[in-house]
Design a protein around this motif. Structure first.
Motif, short mmCIF file in Angstrom:
data_model
loop_
_atom_site.label_atom_id
_atom_site.label_comp_id
_atom_site.label_asym_id
_atom_site.label_seq_id
_atom_site.Cartn_x
_atom_site.Cartn_y
_atom_site.Cartn_z
N ALA A 1 34.06 53.02 -21.96
CA ALA A 1 32.97 53.47 -22.83
C ALA A 1 33.50 53.81 -24.21
CB ALA A 1 32.30 54.70 -22.22
N PRO A 2 32.74 53.50 -25.27
CA PRO A 2 33.20 53.80 -26.63
C PRO A 2 33.47 55.28 -26.81
CG PRO A 2 30.87 53.13 -26.60
CD PRO A 2 31.41 52.86 -25.25
N PRO A 3 34.43 55.62 -27.68
CA PRO A 3 34.84 57.02 -27.83
C PRO A 3 33.82 57.87 -28.58
CG PRO A 3 36.02 55.63 -29.37
CD PRO A 3 35.24 54.72 -28.50
N HIS A 4 32.89 57.24 -29.27
CA HIS A 4 31.90 57.97 -30.04
C HIS A 4 30.52 57.39 -29.76
CE1 HIS A 4 35.30 59.56 -32.28
NE2 HIS A 4 35.69 58.34 -32.56
N ALA A 5 29.51 58.19 -30.07
CA ALA A 5 28.15 57.65 -30.02
C ALA A 5 28.01 56.58 -31.09
CB ALA A 5 27.15 58.78 -30.27
N GLU A 6 27.06 55.66 -30.89
CA GLU A 6 26.83 54.60 -31.87
C GLU A 6 26.55 55.22 -33.24
OE1 GLU A 6 26.30 50.80 -33.53
OE2 GLU A 6 27.13 51.35 -31.58
N PRO A 7 27.32 54.83 -34.26
CA PRO A 7 27.13 55.43 -35.60
C PRO A 7 25.78 55.06 -36.20
CG PRO A 7 29.27 54.35 -35.41
CD PRO A 7 28.48 53.94 -34.22
N ASP A 8 25.43 55.78 -37.25
CA ASP A 8 24.19 55.51 -37.98
C ASP A 8 24.22 54.09 -38.53
OD1 ASP A 8 22.56 55.46 -40.65
OD2 ASP A 8 21.83 57.22 -39.57
N PRO A 9 23.10 53.35 -38.46
CA PRO A 9 23.07 51.98 -38.97
C PRO A 9 23.44 51.85 -40.44
CG PRO A 9 21.13 52.40 -37.62
CD PRO A 9 21.82 53.72 -37.79
N GLN A 10 23.28 52.92 -41.21
CA GLN A 10 23.61 52.86 -42.64
C GLN A 10 25.11 53.04 -42.89
OE1 GLN A 10 21.40 51.93 -44.75
NE2 GLN A 10 19.58 52.16 -43.48
N LYS B 1 36.52 42.41 -55.59
CA LYS B 1 35.77 43.64 -55.34
C LYS B 1 35.48 43.75 -53.85
CE LYS B 1 32.31 42.51 -58.12
NZ LYS B 1 32.69 41.29 -58.85
N GLY B 2 35.52 44.99 -53.35
CA GLY B 2 35.27 45.22 -51.93
C GLY B 2 33.80 45.48 -51.68
N ALA B 3 33.13 44.54 -51.02
CA ALA B 3 31.72 44.71 -50.67
C ALA B 3 31.63 45.52 -49.38
CB ALA B 3 31.05 43.36 -50.49
N VAL B 4 30.95 46.67 -49.46
CA VAL B 4 30.80 47.54 -48.30
C VAL B 4 29.58 47.10 -47.50
CG1 VAL B 4 30.49 49.91 -47.51
CG2 VAL B 4 31.87 49.45 -49.55
N LEU B 5 29.83 46.61 -46.29
CA LEU B 5 28.75 46.09 -45.44
C LEU B 5 28.40 47.12 -44.37
CD1 LEU B 5 30.16 42.47 -44.98
CD2 LEU B 5 28.24 43.16 -46.42
N PRO B 6 27.17 47.61 -44.36
CA PRO B 6 26.77 48.59 -43.36
C PRO B 6 26.47 47.92 -42.02
CG PRO B 6 24.91 48.13 -44.78
CD PRO B 6 26.08 47.34 -45.32
N ARG B 7 26.42 48.72 -40.97
CA ARG B 7 26.15 48.21 -39.63
C ARG B 7 24.77 47.55 -39.56
NH1 ARG B 7 30.14 50.77 -36.28
NH2 ARG B 7 29.01 50.32 -34.34
N ARG B 8 23.80 48.10 -40.30
CA ARG B 8 22.45 47.52 -40.25
C ARG B 8 22.41 46.12 -40.83
NH1 ARG B 8 21.69 46.96 -45.60
NH2 ARG B 8 21.84 48.87 -46.83
N ALA B 9 23.28 45.81 -41.81
CA ALA B 9 23.30 44.46 -42.38
C ALA B 9 23.78 43.45 -41.34
CB ALA B 9 24.19 44.42 -43.62
N ILE B 10 24.79 43.84 -40.57
CA ILE B 10 25.31 42.94 -39.52
C ILE B 10 24.25 42.70 -38.46
CG2 ILE B 10 27.04 42.76 -37.68
CD1 ILE B 10 28.95 44.33 -39.54
N ALA B 11 23.65 43.79 -37.97
CA ALA B 11 22.63 43.66 -36.92
C ALA B 11 21.43 42.85 -37.42
CB ALA B 11 22.18 45.05 -36.46
N THR B 12 20.99 43.14 -38.64
CA THR B 12 19.82 42.45 -39.21
C THR B 12 20.06 40.95 -39.33
OG1 THR B 12 19.10 44.39 -40.46
CG2 THR B 12 18.40 42.25 -41.29
N GLY C 1 28.62 37.37 -33.89
CA GLY C 1 27.32 36.78 -33.53
C GLY C 1 27.20 36.51 -32.04
N PRO C 2 28.12 35.73 -31.45
CA PRO C 2 28.05 35.50 -30.01
C PRO C 2 28.13 36.79 -29.19
CG PRO C 2 29.51 33.90 -31.03
CD PRO C 2 29.17 34.91 -32.09
N LEU C 3 28.96 37.76 -29.65
CA LEU C 3 29.10 39.00 -28.89
C LEU C 3 27.81 39.82 -28.92
CD1 LEU C 3 32.73 40.12 -29.87
CD2 LEU C 3 31.97 38.86 -27.84
N ARG C 4 27.09 39.78 -30.03
CA ARG C 4 25.81 40.52 -30.09
C ARG C 4 24.79 39.89 -29.15
NH1 ARG C 4 23.11 44.65 -32.26
NH2 ARG C 4 20.95 44.39 -32.93
N ARG C 5 24.83 38.58 -29.02
CA ARG C 5 23.88 37.89 -28.14
C ARG C 5 24.28 37.98 -26.67
NH1 ARG C 5 21.55 38.16 -32.06
NH2 ARG C 5 20.55 39.62 -30.64
N GLY C 6 25.53 38.32 -26.39
CA GLY C 6 25.99 38.32 -25.00
C GLY C 6 26.44 36.94 -24.55
#
Length: 484
Positions: A128-137, A153-164, A199-204
């Protein structure tokens, strides 16, 4: 305690004994990936940010999943990056840990960082992951964009961008847990890492990485259960070249559910050669580091060579003229601006650059020039900085001229740029790799060919012959290097 946010990888949380990742003859099931990534996540959970030595290996995939489980932003590093640029990235992103496969030799620029080796076995305790799922932002990755002026330049990509983005592609491509993806892309960039691994991992589903792209590797995997292929135009060009002498390759490609090309425009000539030999159309999509994916030809839509399809679910897209006003004329070239949950948060440590990248009402200025078909299909004509040529009062996109040149049998590769011209403002220059270096087509022949296909004002005024075009790791032609 359950998290109020759904996990990025539901199949990982369930940890089934199903295939997740395969690189060559090395593979991990979801249960094994959960154990390995979960164990690593616990050891890096206190890090502020981690760097990842992103080789095309299982270790890289485990490393990025572990960082995402731990809620620690990860900075993928291209192993081919030069010392000065690597030093800039490390100084700018300030990771406290570098993740690498055991045995990887790391350059001096990473010498001050604590090294943690990525192993493919987890502990015996719960994965099990060591922390609760972080905020999507919250930030997931910091991906450095190749700097056209100044350092990257370093583009900061939030979790919600990946999921979306990944969920919008599920909708556009009919992507399911039954899909098996094959690709041979590098893993330090959005295309290879986020789309191709996460991508494949999110889909299972599962992914088979070739380690290094080869036509033979693609044929083998599509013959043995793979359903999807991701590639860049260079890869599809090699496939198109190999098809006439390889009926087994044509058969393998014809059995794929979906063929996707991205990172640069796939020449229409290669589209047509692949379709003629296999009966399958390559789908193009359009994205950037800062926006992830914006548009795609849909799996259930009309395939249209030369376009990148329609905006993905949740993405707003418009074209604007030089004054920033929206244009709806299908013949008018405009700059693409996008808005939506797929966008990055900021350029790390660069509030000035972040502010300049957005309009006052929140649209991101992509720098890409396009025309919009009447039914919403987007046709990209090139980058504002290098591919929009203003000649004789016309705004001309380099991409359509390149496609026309590639239809000439004497042209193997082509790039088009503009150069200052006292009379025209800019003159069109064609950079050509001839099919037969001993008998290249004449300048007049190529100019007449383009004028007949497109219009007289779009013909190249200067033709230069090369043995090869300069390209980066993703297969994009580096046009600034042409003039250098």
């Amino acid at each position: 305690m359950s998290s109020p946010h759904p996990p990025l990888f539901p199949a990982l949380a369930a940890a089934p004994d199903l295939p997740a990742l395969r690189f060559g003859d090395r593979s991990l099931t979801y249960a094994e990936l959960a154990a390995a990534a979960g164990s690593l996540a616990k050891s890096i959970g206190s890090a502020r940010r981690v760097a990842l030595w992103a080789t095309p290996t299982l270790e890289t995939a485990v490393g990025v999943v572990a960082a995402l489980l731990a809620g620690v932003p990860v900075v993928p590093l291209n192993p081919k990056t030069g010392e000065r640029e690597l030093g800039h990235i490390v100084t700018d992103s300030a990771p406290t840990v570098v993740l690498a496969a055991p045995g990887d030799e790391l350059p001096a620029a990473l010498g001050a960082l604590r090294r943690t080796d990525i192993t493919l076995t987890g502990g015996t305790d719960s994965p099990a992951p060591p922390h609760a799922e972080p905020d999507p932002q919250s930030p997931a990755l910091v991906v450095y964009t190749s700097g056209t002026t100044g350092p990257p330049k370093g583009a900061v990509l939030p979790r919600r961008a990946i999921a979306t983005t990944l969920d919008a592609l599920e909708d556009a491509w009919g992507w399911t847990s039954d899909d098996v993806l094959v690709h041979g892309l590098p893993l330090f960039h959005v295309h290879g890492l986020i789309l191709g691994i996460l991508g494949p991992l999110r889909r299972g589903g599962s992914v088979r990485h070739l380690g290094r792209f080869s036509v033979e590797g693609v044929r083998h995997e599509l013959d043995h259960g793979a359903t999807m292929l991701f590639g860049v135009p260079t890869m599809y060009h090699r496939i198109a070249e190999a098809l006439p002498a390889d009926p087994a390759l044509a058969k393998a490609l014809s059995g794929a559910r979906i063929l996707v090309s991205g990172s640069a425009a796939l020449p229409v000539h290669d589209h047509e050669r692949i379709a003629a030999a296999t009966g399958r159309r390559v789908i193009e999509r359009y994205g950037m580091t800062e926006t992830l994916m914006n548009t795609s030809v849909r799996a259930d839509g009309e395939p249209r060579a030369g376009t990148v399809g329609v905006p993905l679910r949740g993405v707003e897209l418009r074209l604007v003229d030089e004054k920033g006003a929206e244009t709806t004329d299908p013949a008018e070239v405009g700059e693409i601006e996008v808005r939506g949950p797929n966008l990055f948060t900021e350029y790390l440590n660069r509030p000035d650059a972040t502010a300049a990248a957005f309009t006052a009402d929140g649209w991101f200025r992509t720098g890409d020039m396009a025309v919009l078909d009447a039914d919403g299909y987007v046709r990209i004509v090139g980058r504002k900085a290098t591919d929009l040529i203003k000649s004789g009062g016309y705004k001309i996109g380099a991409g359509e001229i390149e496609n026309a040149l590639l239809e000439h049998p004497g042209v193997r590769e082509a790039a088009v740029t503009g150069e200052p011209d006292d009379d025209l403002g800019e003159r069109i220059v064609a950079w050509i790799v001839p099919t037969d270096p001993e008998q290249p087509p004449t300048d007049r022949e190529l100019a007449d060919h383009v004028a007949a296909q497109l219009a007289p004002h779009k013909r190249p005024r200067t033709v230069r012959h090369l043995t090869e075009l300069p390209r980066n790791d993703m297969g994009k032609i580096m046009k600034r290097s042409l003039h250098a």
